[in-house]
Structure formats: structure tokens, C-alpha cells
Scaffold this motif. Structure first.
Motif, PDB file in Angstrom:
ATOM      1  N   GLY A 195     -53.990   0.257  36.820  1.00 22.32           N
ATOM      2  CA  GLY A 195     -54.607   1.434  36.204  1.00 22.32           C
ATOM      3  C   GLY A 195     -55.755   1.965  37.046  1.00 22.32           C
TER       4      GLY A 195
ATOM      5  N   ASN B  43     -46.215   1.154  33.877  1.00 27.74           N
ATOM      6  CA  ASN B  43     -46.209   2.526  34.385  1.00 27.74           C
ATOM      7  C   ASN B  43     -45.542   2.556  35.771  1.00 27.74           C
ATOM      8  OD1 ASN B  43     -46.859   4.946  35.586  1.00 27.74           O
ATOM      9  ND2 ASN B  43     -49.012   4.915  34.950  1.00 27.74           N
TER      10      ASN B  43
ATOM     11  N   VAL C 196     -49.234 -10.739  28.578  1.00 26.87           N
ATOM     12  CA  VAL C 196     -48.742 -10.790  29.957  1.00 26.87           C
ATOM     13  C   VAL C 196     -48.745 -12.235  30.487  1.00 26.87           C
ATOM     14  CG1 VAL C 196     -49.416 -10.179  32.329  1.00 26.87           C
ATOM     15  CG2 VAL C 196     -49.225  -8.405  30.591  1.00 26.87           C
TER      16      VAL C 196
ATOM     17  N   LYS D 264     -70.112 -10.387  31.751  1.00 26.76           N
ATOM     18  CA  LYS D 264     -69.659  -8.984  31.671  1.00 26.76           C
ATOM     19  C   LYS D 264     -70.094  -8.342  30.348  1.00 26.76           C
ATOM     20  CE  LYS D 264     -67.256  -5.177  32.445  1.00 26.76           C
ATOM     21  NZ  LYS D 264     -67.630  -4.150  33.396  1.00 26.76           N
TER      22      LYS D 264
ATOM     23  N   GLY E 253     -63.106   7.426  35.246  1.00 24.53           N
ATOM     24  CA  GLY E 253     -64.209   6.544  35.097  1.00 24.53           C
ATOM     25  C   GLY E 253     -64.019   5.447  34.025  1.00 24.53           C
TER      26      GLY E 253
ATOM     27  N   LYS F 108     -64.350  -0.840  23.214  1.00 27.31           N
ATOM     28  CA  LYS F 108     -63.739  -2.181  23.155  1.00 27.31           C
ATOM     29  C   LYS F 108     -64.760  -3.248  23.579  1.00 27.31           C
ATOM     30  CE  LYS F 108     -61.840  -3.472  26.783  1.00 27.31           C
ATOM     31  NZ  LYS F 108     -62.192  -4.197  28.018  1.00 27.31           N
TER      32      LYS F 108
HETATM   33  P1  NAD Z   1     -56.341   1.359  32.541  1.00 24.79           P
HETATM   34  O1  NAD Z   1     -55.944   1.633  31.133  1.00 24.79           O
HETATM   35  O2  NAD Z   1     -56.571   2.503  33.472  1.00 24.79           O
HETATM   36  O3  NAD Z   1     -55.256   0.396  33.239  1.00 24.79           O
HETATM   37  C1  NAD Z   1     -54.572  -0.617  32.585  1.00 24.79           C
HETATM   38  C2  NAD Z   1     -53.197  -0.758  33.204  1.00 24.79           C
HETATM   39  O4  NAD Z   1     -52.537  -1.860  32.573  1.00 24.79           O
HETATM   40  C3  NAD Z   1     -52.302   0.484  32.993  1.00 24.79           C
HETATM   41  O5  NAD Z   1     -51.742   0.882  34.225  1.00 24.79           O
HETATM   42  C4  NAD Z   1     -51.239  -0.011  32.010  1.00 24.79           C
HETATM   43  O6  NAD Z   1     -49.971   0.610  32.206  1.00 24.79           O
HETATM   44  C5  NAD Z   1     -51.191  -1.493  32.351  1.00 24.79           C
HETATM   45  N1  NAD Z   1     -50.634  -2.313  31.277  1.00 24.79           N
HETATM   46  C6  NAD Z   1     -50.973  -2.337  29.970  1.00 24.79           C
HETATM   47  N2  NAD Z   1     -50.236  -3.260  29.305  1.00 24.79           N
HETATM   48  C7  NAD Z   1     -49.427  -3.824  30.221  1.00 24.79           C
HETATM   49  C8  NAD Z   1     -48.434  -4.845  30.163  1.00 24.79           C
HETATM   50  N3  NAD Z   1     -48.132  -5.449  29.004  1.00 24.79           N
HETATM   51  N4  NAD Z   1     -47.794  -5.172  31.298  1.00 24.79           N
HETATM   52  C9  NAD Z   1     -48.097  -4.566  32.471  1.00 24.79           C
HETATM   53  N5  NAD Z   1     -49.011  -3.586  32.596  1.00 24.79           N
HETATM   54  C10 NAD Z   1     -49.673  -3.228  31.477  1.00 24.79           C
HETATM   55  O7  NAD Z   1     -57.661   0.440  32.455  1.00 24.79           O
HETATM   56  P2  NAD Z   1     -58.807   0.231  33.558  1.00 24.79           P
HETATM   57  O8  NAD Z   1     -59.854   1.271  33.388  1.00 24.79           O
HETATM   58  O9  NAD Z   1     -58.186   0.025  34.906  1.00 24.79           O
HETATM   59  O10 NAD Z   1     -59.465  -1.129  33.021  1.00 24.79           O
HETATM   60  C11 NAD Z   1     -58.839  -2.400  33.197  1.00 24.79           C
HETATM   61  C12 NAD Z   1     -59.836  -3.468  32.807  1.00 24.79           C
HETATM   62  O11 NAD Z   1     -60.987  -3.375  33.644  1.00 24.79           O
HETATM   63  C13 NAD Z   1     -60.342  -3.349  31.350  1.00 24.79           C
HETATM   64  O12 NAD Z   1     -60.471  -4.612  30.764  1.00 24.79           O
HETATM   65  C14 NAD Z   1     -61.691  -2.669  31.527  1.00 24.79           C
HETATM   66  O13 NAD Z   1     -62.571  -2.986  30.464  1.00 24.79           O
HETATM   67  C15 NAD Z   1     -62.155  -3.240  32.855  1.00 24.79           C
HETATM   68  N6  NAD Z   1     -63.103  -2.392  33.584  1.00 24.79           N
HETATM   69  C16 NAD Z   1     -62.919  -1.043  33.664  1.00 24.79           C
HETATM   70  C17 NAD Z   1     -63.843  -0.256  34.361  1.00 24.79           C
HETATM   71  C18 NAD Z   1     -63.687   1.235  34.476  1.00 24.79           C
HETATM   72  O14 NAD Z   1     -64.655   1.890  34.881  1.00 24.79           O
HETATM   73  N7  NAD Z   1     -62.530   1.812  34.174  1.00 24.79           N
HETATM   74  C19 NAD Z   1     -64.942  -0.866  34.992  1.00 24.79           C
HETATM   75  C20 NAD Z   1     -65.083  -2.248  34.933  1.00 24.79           C
HETATM   76  C21 NAD Z   1     -64.162  -2.992  34.212  1.00 24.79           C
END
Ligand code: NAD
Length: 297
Positions: free
Chosen positions: A11, A34, A75, A172, A232, A240
Motif C-alpha cells: 500500500g 490489489n 495473513v 509506535k 499520507g 485505528k
Molecule cells: P494501505 O491501506 O495503503 O496498504 C495496505 C495494503 O495491504 C493494501 O495494498 C491492501 O490491499 C493490502 N492488504 C490488506 N489486506 C490484505 C490481505 N489480507 N492480504 C494481502 N494484502 C492485503 O496502508 P498503509 O498506509 O501502507 O499502512 C500500512 C501500515 O503501516 C498500517 O498499520 C499503518 O498504521 C502503518 N503506517 C502507516 C503510515 C502512513 O503514513 N500511511 C505511517 C506509518 C505507519
């Protein structure tokens, strides 16, 4: 030590992190629900797998970067999951932000099968994921951590072993309190300044070198002045995290008066249709209260 690396969850964060692992010379197998995300990694040189199980069969280090606890559990432990394919001695690194309870539970289950586990959530958001300069906070055994340090440094700049399993995700949670309350405090200040009619850019320049200066200020003020609320770090993800913060805090007997208000602000933004916006959108909650918009002078 050379590793074959698997990456599940491509993601906002996982995609640039996995691209950086390829750039650092790792051979990578990937999986995501995806297809588009998978295809862009294949174009960059990764091999696509059909399931988390197949990722684990092809890798000795398996990274997960998924939205929340339930996705990580499914997963890793679910049908055709990582644990079904993982070899003895393989290392699962969960880099998602999940609850310490679930993280420790997963570590206990996989270790019974001779598989190692580290929790290694990150801070720095999409920009630092792209630059490969994330802060990575790790929980787990020291020798396991040492054996995959080179993988971490393919994605991050500051990599710290905080303690045993669950300590990374606990750090975290603390990180998320600080980041989001910072954004809320900054938002109150910006709305006050906007309604008082002072030039926001000049105010920002005036205060950023003093004690009010912060990474949050430098990242979010320009975005707010550009009225750019594209995530972002989305409200959904941070809602969450703060929900996990409150649950964890109450379980161990820690009242968090400011974080509980923040949780209500996030719920209000969700009702207001802003769930997928960046958490810089906290300012729009305050703008509504004061009937003013924070913009360039
Ligand atoms: P996102 O929603 O953009 O990406 C998640 C990905 O996981 C998606 O591509 C989705 O298709 C995939 N996915 C979901 N269920 C799945 C499954 N069963 N099998 C395979 N793929 C699956 O989320 P993100 O923003 O990349 O965040 C990911 C993690 O990182 C979260 O826990 C978030 O809290 C943490 N995080 C995010 C940020 C940020 O700024 N976005 C910063 C630090 C930490």
C-alpha cells in the motif's frame, strides 16, 4: 548475510518500502490483494506469489505491512497464510502498526513452529518510506534483530531494538500520541492565528526555529497552506492507532485525557466524511469550530 525477502502489503507504505529493498539488491517475492500494486512491483523486478504461503515458501525473511491487527493475523495464521509456508528458522517481520497484545500473541504462536518474529513498525510516513529514511522501532530477540539489520537499513535510517516482542509496537503507540497531539496543538494555534488575521506563513517562519519547531510543523504547515489533505497518513489509520492507544492504556491502568479527546476529534472527522484524508485534516475540525480557514495571506 544474504536474504531472500518476501513482502506482503504493497500500500501507501509497503510499495515504496519494497521498491527500496529491490534497489538495495534484495531478491523480492511479493503479494497483495490489489493486483495493480503487485504489477508495479513485478515491473521493478519482484516475483509475484499467489498467496502469503507461497511468499513464505520462497523467502527466509517475510515482511508484512498491512492495515491493522485482523489483517496481520489473517495473513500470518489464516488459510494459505505465511505460517503454512514458512520454513524453520525463517523470520517474520511485521512492520504494521498493531496492538502489543496481538503482536505478542502472534510471536508466541509462530515461535512454537520454530519460526522467529519481530515487530518493527515505522514512523515518517510516505515521504520517508519513499526516501528510505524511516524510523524503525523493533521488538524481539537481539540475535534475530542483528541477523536482519541489513534488510531494515534498506528501508530506514534510524533502526532501534527497543526490547522484546511487542516493544516495537508499544513504542509506535507512544509515537502516535506524540505525532497526533502535536498536529492537534498546531491546529489550534493555526486557527487562532488565522482568525486573529495574522500572516500564517510569516508566523510559521517566526516560530519554527524556536521551541515550537518540530518535524510535524515542517511537514504539515505547508500541506495545510496548500489545502492538500491527500493521505499520507490517513484519518482512518490514525483513528485505528489512537483506538489501540486507548485500549492498551486502559488495560494497564493509564488514563490519557488528551488522547481521549483526540479520539473524539477523529470520530468527528470520520462522520464529516474525511476518513480517507490526511491527519493534517485535524485542522479542519478546528476550522469548523471557529468558522475560519487557515490559508496563505
Ligand atoms: P494501505 O491501506 O495503503 O496498504 C495496505 C495494503 O495491504 C493494501 O495494498 C491492501 O490491499 C493490502 N492488504 C490488506 N489486506 C490484505 C490481505 N489480507 N492480504 C494481502 N494484502 C492485503 O496502508 P498503509 O498506509 O501502507 O499502512 C500500512 C501500515 O503501516 C498500517 O498499520 C499503518 O498504521 C502503518 N503506517 C502507516 C503510515 C502512513 O503514513 N500511511 C505511517 C506509518 C505507519
Amino acid at each position: 548475510m544474504e536474504h531472500t525477502v518476501g513482502f506482503i502489503g504493497l500500500g501507501i507504505m509497503g510499495k515504496p518500502m519494497s521498491l527500496n529493498l529491490i534497489k538495495a539488491g534484495n531478491s523480492l517475492t511479493v503479494f497483495d490483494l490489489n493486483e495493480e500494486a503487485v504489477n508495479s512491483l513485478v515491473e521493478a523486478g519482484a516475483v509475484a506469489a499467489n498467496s502469503p504461503k507461497e511468499v513464505a515458501e520462497r523467502s527466509d525473511v517475510i515482511i508484512t505491512m498491512l492495515p491493522a491487527s485482523k489483517h496481520v493475523k489473517e495473513v500470518i495464521l489464516g488459510e494459505n497464510g505465511v505460517l503454512e509456508g514458512a520454513k524453520k528458522g525463517s523470520i517474520i517481520i511485521d512492520m504494521s502498526s498493531i496492538t502489543p497484545d496481538v503482536s505478542r500473541e502472534l510471536a508466541t504462536v509462530v515461535m512454537k513452529k520454530g519460526v522467529e518474529m519481530l515487530d518493527a513498525p515505522v514512523s515518517g510516513g510516505e515521504p520517508k518510506a519513499i526516501d528510505g529514511t524511516l524510523a524503525i522501532m523493533v521488538g524481539g530477540k537481539e540475535p534475530v534483530f542483528e541477523s536482519v539489520k541489513s534488510v531494515f537499513y534498506g528501508m530506514g535510517k534510524e533502526v532501534t531494538l527497543v526490547g522484546d516482542n511487542g516493544c516495537g509496537v508499544t513504542a509506535k503507540l507512544a509515537n502516535q500520541i506524540i505525532v497526533n497531539l502535536n498536529i492537534a496543538a498546531m491546529s489550534e494555534a493555526l486557527v487562532l492565528a488565522a482568525k486573529a488575521g495574522i500572516d500564517i506563513e510569516k508566523m510559521y517562519q517566526a516560530i519554527r526555529g524556536g521551541l515550537a519547531g518540530s518535524a510535524v510543523l515542517d511537514a504539515k504547515v505547508p500541506m495545510i497552506l496548500d489545502r492538500n489533505f491527500i493521505a499520507g497518513g490517513s484519518i482512518a489509520i490514525n483513528l485505528k492507532d489512537i483506538t489501540n492507544v486507548m485500549e492498551t492504556a486502559h488495560e494497564i491502568g493509564v488514563p490519557l485525557p488528551l488522547s481521549s479527546q483526540l479520539l473524539e476529534i477523529f470520530h468527528s472527522l470520520k462522520v464529516d466524511g474525511k476518513i480517507n484524508d490526511d491527519h493534517g485534516s485535524i485542522v479542519r475540525y478546528y476550522e469548523k469550530l471557529a468558522n475560519v480557514e487557515v490559508k496563505r495571506g
